[in-house]
Design a protein around this motif. Structure first.
Motif, PDB file in Angstrom:
ATOM      1  N   SER A  43       0.803  -1.269  -0.053  1.00 38.82           N
ATOM      2  CA  SER A  43       0.142  -0.002   0.117  1.00 38.82           C
ATOM      3  C   SER A  43       0.836   1.360   0.101  1.00 38.82           C
ATOM      4  O   SER A  43       1.756   1.377   0.871  1.00 38.82           O
ATOM      5  CB  SER A  43      -0.790  -0.193   1.235  1.00 38.82           C
ATOM      6  OG  SER A  43      -1.326   1.189   1.488  1.00 38.82           O
ATOM      7  N   GLY A  44       0.561   2.270  -1.026  1.00 38.39           N
ATOM      8  CA  GLY A  44       1.267   3.425  -0.870  1.00 38.39           C
ATOM      9  C   GLY A  44       2.248   3.460  -1.897  1.00 38.39           C
ATOM     10  O   GLY A  44       2.980   4.464  -1.996  1.00 38.39           O
ATOM     11  N   PHE A  45       2.863   2.264  -2.331  1.00 39.71           N
ATOM     12  CA  PHE A  45       3.867   2.392  -3.355  1.00 39.71           C
ATOM     13  C   PHE A  45       3.805   2.969  -4.535  1.00 39.71           C
ATOM     14  O   PHE A  45       2.616   2.848  -5.047  1.00 39.71           O
ATOM     15  CB  PHE A  45       4.194   0.837  -3.478  1.00 39.71           C
ATOM     16  CG  PHE A  45       5.423   0.622  -4.527  1.00 39.71           C
ATOM     17  CD1 PHE A  45       6.659   0.623  -3.985  1.00 39.71           C
ATOM     18  CD2 PHE A  45       5.297   0.243  -6.068  1.00 39.71           C
ATOM     19  CE1 PHE A  45       8.048   0.336  -5.233  1.00 39.71           C
ATOM     20  CE2 PHE A  45       6.092   0.260  -6.961  1.00 39.71           C
ATOM     21  CZ  PHE A  45       7.639   0.227  -6.276  1.00 39.71           C
ATOM     22  N   LEU A  46       4.535   3.901  -5.014  1.00 36.90           N
ATOM     23  CA  LEU A  46       4.468   4.713  -6.314  1.00 36.90           C
ATOM     24  C   LEU A  46       5.426   4.116  -7.376  1.00 36.90           C
ATOM     25  O   LEU A  46       5.079   4.513  -8.431  1.00 36.90           O
ATOM     26  CB  LEU A  46       4.540   6.087  -5.962  1.00 36.90           C
ATOM     27  CG  LEU A  46       3.630   6.832  -4.928  1.00 36.90           C
ATOM     28  CD1 LEU A  46       4.052   8.153  -4.866  1.00 36.90           C
ATOM     29  CD2 LEU A  46       2.245   6.748  -5.668  1.00 36.90           C
ATOM     30  N   GLY A  47       6.718   3.675  -6.914  1.00 36.33           N
ATOM     31  CA  GLY A  47       7.743   3.391  -7.845  1.00 36.33           C
ATOM     32  C   GLY A  47       8.990   3.228  -7.393  1.00 36.33           C
ATOM     33  O   GLY A  47       9.214   3.671  -6.355  1.00 36.33           O
ATOM     34  N   VAL A  48       9.778   2.768  -8.187  1.00 36.95           N
ATOM     35  CA  VAL A  48      11.471   2.596  -7.607  1.00 36.95           C
ATOM     36  C   VAL A  48      12.206   2.733  -8.731  1.00 36.95           C
ATOM     37  O   VAL A  48      11.828   2.444  -9.867  1.00 36.95           O
ATOM     38  CB  VAL A  48      11.389   1.012  -6.958  1.00 36.95           C
ATOM     39  CG1 VAL A  48      11.325   0.022  -7.987  1.00 36.95           C
ATOM     40  CG2 VAL A  48      12.860   1.029  -6.431  1.00 36.95           C
ATOM     41  N   GLU A  49      13.376   3.322  -8.538  1.00 33.97           N
ATOM     42  CA  GLU A  49      14.397   3.582  -9.445  1.00 33.97           C
ATOM     43  C   GLU A  49      15.610   2.958  -8.926  1.00 33.97           C
ATOM     44  O   GLU A  49      16.008   3.236  -7.781  1.00 33.97           O
ATOM     45  CB  GLU A  49      14.573   4.850  -9.754  1.00 33.97           C
ATOM     46  CG  GLU A  49      13.268   5.643 -10.454  1.00 33.97           C
ATOM     47  CD  GLU A  49      13.324   6.914 -10.576  1.00 33.97           C
ATOM     48  OE1 GLU A  49      12.329   7.563 -11.323  1.00 33.97           O
ATOM     49  OE2 GLU A  49      14.000   7.719  -9.789  1.00 33.97           O
ATOM     50  N   SER A  50      16.586   2.337  -9.770  1.00 34.81           N
ATOM     51  CA  SER A  50      17.779   1.779  -9.062  1.00 34.81           C
ATOM     52  C   SER A  50      19.090   1.740 -10.101  1.00 34.81           C
ATOM     53  O   SER A  50      18.806   1.569 -11.160  1.00 34.81           O
ATOM     54  CB  SER A  50      17.460   0.318  -8.759  1.00 34.81           C
ATOM     55  OG  SER A  50      18.363  -0.119  -7.834  1.00 34.81           O
ATOM     56  N   ALA A  51      20.144   1.861  -9.538  1.00 35.64           N
ATOM     57  CA  ALA A  51      21.322   1.809 -10.361  1.00 35.64           C
ATOM     58  C   ALA A  51      22.522   1.235  -9.502  1.00 35.64           C
ATOM     59  O   ALA A  51      22.461   1.801  -8.422  1.00 35.64           O
ATOM     60  CB  ALA A  51      21.628   2.927 -11.138  1.00 35.64           C
ATOM     61  N   ARG A  52      23.338   0.580  -9.846  1.00 31.60           N
ATOM     62  CA  ARG A  52      24.682   0.326  -9.345  1.00 31.60           C
ATOM     63  C   ARG A  52      25.982   0.528 -10.080  1.00 31.60           C
ATOM     64  O   ARG A  52      26.015  -0.227 -10.959  1.00 31.60           O
ATOM     65  CB  ARG A  52      24.663  -1.039  -8.651  1.00 31.60           C
ATOM     66  CG  ARG A  52      25.726  -1.421  -7.758  1.00 31.60           C
ATOM     67  CD  ARG A  52      25.339  -2.856  -6.853  1.00 31.60           C
ATOM     68  NE  ARG A  52      24.710  -2.662  -5.893  1.00 31.60           N
ATOM     69  CZ  ARG A  52      24.692  -2.153  -4.797  1.00 31.60           C
ATOM     70  NH1 ARG A  52      26.023  -1.637  -4.506  1.00 31.60           N
ATOM     71  NH2 ARG A  52      23.627  -1.779  -3.826  1.00 31.60           N
ATOM     72  N   GLU A  53      27.007   1.144  -9.434  1.00 30.04           N
ATOM     73  CA  GLU A  53      28.497   0.924  -9.969  1.00 30.04           C
ATOM     74  C   GLU A  53      29.153   0.563  -8.602  1.00 30.04           C
ATOM     75  O   GLU A  53      29.002   0.066  -8.109  1.00 30.04           O
ATOM     76  CB  GLU A  53      28.714   2.156 -10.763  1.00 30.04           C
ATOM     77  CG  GLU A  53      27.951   2.476 -12.008  1.00 30.04           C
ATOM     78  CD  GLU A  53      28.301   3.530 -12.826  1.00 30.04           C
ATOM     79  OE1 GLU A  53      29.045   3.514 -13.706  1.00 30.04           O
ATOM     80  OE2 GLU A  53      28.099   4.732 -12.409  1.00 30.04           O
ATOM     81  N   ALA A  54      30.047   1.647  -8.278  1.00 27.75           N
ATOM     82  CA  ALA A  54      30.870   1.421  -7.106  1.00 27.75           C
ATOM     83  C   ALA A  54      29.614   1.521  -5.946  1.00 27.75           C
ATOM     84  O   ALA A  54      29.773   0.886  -4.902  1.00 27.75           O
ATOM     85  CB  ALA A  54      31.839   2.643  -7.023  1.00 27.75           C
ATOM     86  N   LEU A  55      28.645   2.446  -6.287  1.00 30.98           N
ATOM     87  CA  LEU A  55      27.779   2.783  -5.207  1.00 30.98           C
ATOM     88  C   LEU A  55      26.554   2.381  -5.703  1.00 30.98           C
ATOM     89  O   LEU A  55      26.109   2.151  -6.833  1.00 30.98           O
ATOM     90  CB  LEU A  55      27.819   4.189  -4.931  1.00 30.98           C
ATOM     91  CG  LEU A  55      27.331   4.675  -3.685  1.00 30.98           C
ATOM     92  CD1 LEU A  55      28.223   4.717  -2.838  1.00 30.98           C
ATOM     93  CD2 LEU A  55      27.169   6.276  -3.959  1.00 30.98           C
ATOM     94  N   GLY A  56      25.572   1.578  -4.981  1.00 31.90           N
ATOM     95  CA  GLY A  56      24.269   1.535  -5.343  1.00 31.90           C
ATOM     96  C   GLY A  56      23.152   2.346  -4.903  1.00 31.90           C
ATOM     97  O   GLY A  56      23.389   2.788  -3.723  1.00 31.90           O
ATOM     98  N   ILE A  57      22.330   2.731  -5.632  1.00 30.48           N
ATOM     99  CA  ILE A  57      21.385   3.768  -5.291  1.00 30.48           C
ATOM    100  C   ILE A  57      20.024   3.185  -5.674  1.00 30.48           C
ATOM    101  O   ILE A  57      19.963   2.848  -6.848  1.00 30.48           O
ATOM    102  CB  ILE A  57      21.582   5.086  -5.947  1.00 30.48           C
ATOM    103  CG1 ILE A  57      22.910   5.996  -5.628  1.00 30.48           C
ATOM    104  CG2 ILE A  57      20.639   6.142  -5.277  1.00 30.48           C
ATOM    105  CD1 ILE A  57      23.373   7.048  -6.428  1.00 30.48           C
ATOM    106  N   THR A  58      19.349   2.950  -4.707  1.00 32.67           N
ATOM    107  CA  THR A  58      17.877   2.688  -5.010  1.00 32.67           C
ATOM    108  C   THR A  58      16.853   3.744  -4.492  1.00 32.67           C
ATOM    109  O   THR A  58      16.877   4.028  -3.137  1.00 32.67           O
ATOM    110  CB  THR A  58      17.554   1.386  -4.341  1.00 32.67           C
ATOM    111  OG1 THR A  58      18.273   0.242  -5.167  1.00 32.67           O
ATOM    112  CG2 THR A  58      16.001   1.042  -4.760  1.00 32.67           C
ATOM    113  N   VAL A  59      16.105   4.347  -4.914  1.00 31.91           N
ATOM    114  CA  VAL A  59      15.021   5.360  -4.737  1.00 31.91           C
ATOM    115  C   VAL A  59      13.620   4.763  -4.743  1.00 31.91           C
ATOM    116  O   VAL A  59      13.270   4.462  -6.032  1.00 31.91           O
ATOM    117  CB  VAL A  59      15.404   6.630  -5.360  1.00 31.91           C
ATOM    118  CG1 VAL A  59      14.498   7.680  -4.604  1.00 31.91           C
ATOM    119  CG2 VAL A  59      16.575   7.235  -5.427  1.00 31.91           C
TER     120      VAL A  59
END
Lengths: 105, 105
Positions: A43-59
């Protein structure tokens, strides 16, 4: 994951999860995929964006703080968080932020 | 870039820049590097985290909205934004968000 999330007009919330990984890959890919599938069902989920190189970022994007809290407390997610802390992540930071404005191309 | 930003206690601001690229690489790498160097010199800059796979995600952190506005209006940055819209980005979204809480490992 490979597309920019089609989020609604602000305000809404973003959970910015930044991490560096250990060399322990056992179970990681499966768990990450499972958590994305499970998150998208919450409930309340709108979306997710993700990328990984040396650092992983998931928003991930959420309608409100209550939804974020509920997802954090999900039992399967709790188990994934525990394994993440113990095995998969060398370091991470979670930032909970209110999106006030957005624009794009 | 390859490290998690050592941001202060919230509140502070995050600019979440998510993009997909065109196939036009001419000048892109240099401009991206220059913009990171220039951003880090701006008043109110706290850090930046970046990763690219199918999607590129760059999150920059700032003390306040005024600093973000000033950086957006920077003339060299304006030129980079123009080239980005015209040449380098197939799509992008900029989200400006107030970080209310953070925690990590």
């Amino acid at each position: 994951m490979s597309k920019i999330s089609a989020t609604p007009q602000p305000p809404y919330y973003a959970v910015i999860f930044t991490s560096t990984r250990t060399s322990d890959d056992l179970g990681y890919i499966d768990m990450a995929a499972n958590m994305l599938t499970l998150a998208a069902q919450q409930s309340g989920f709108l979306g997710v964006e993700s990328a990984r190189e040396a650092l992983g970022i998931t928003v991930s994007y959420w309608t409100d703080l209550a939804s974020i809290k509920q997802w954090k407390a999900n039992l399967d997610h709790q188990q994934a968080q525990k394994l993440g802390r113990e095995k998969w992540y060398a370091s991470y930071k979670v930032r909970i932020a209110k999106v006030e404005r957005d624009y794009g191309l």
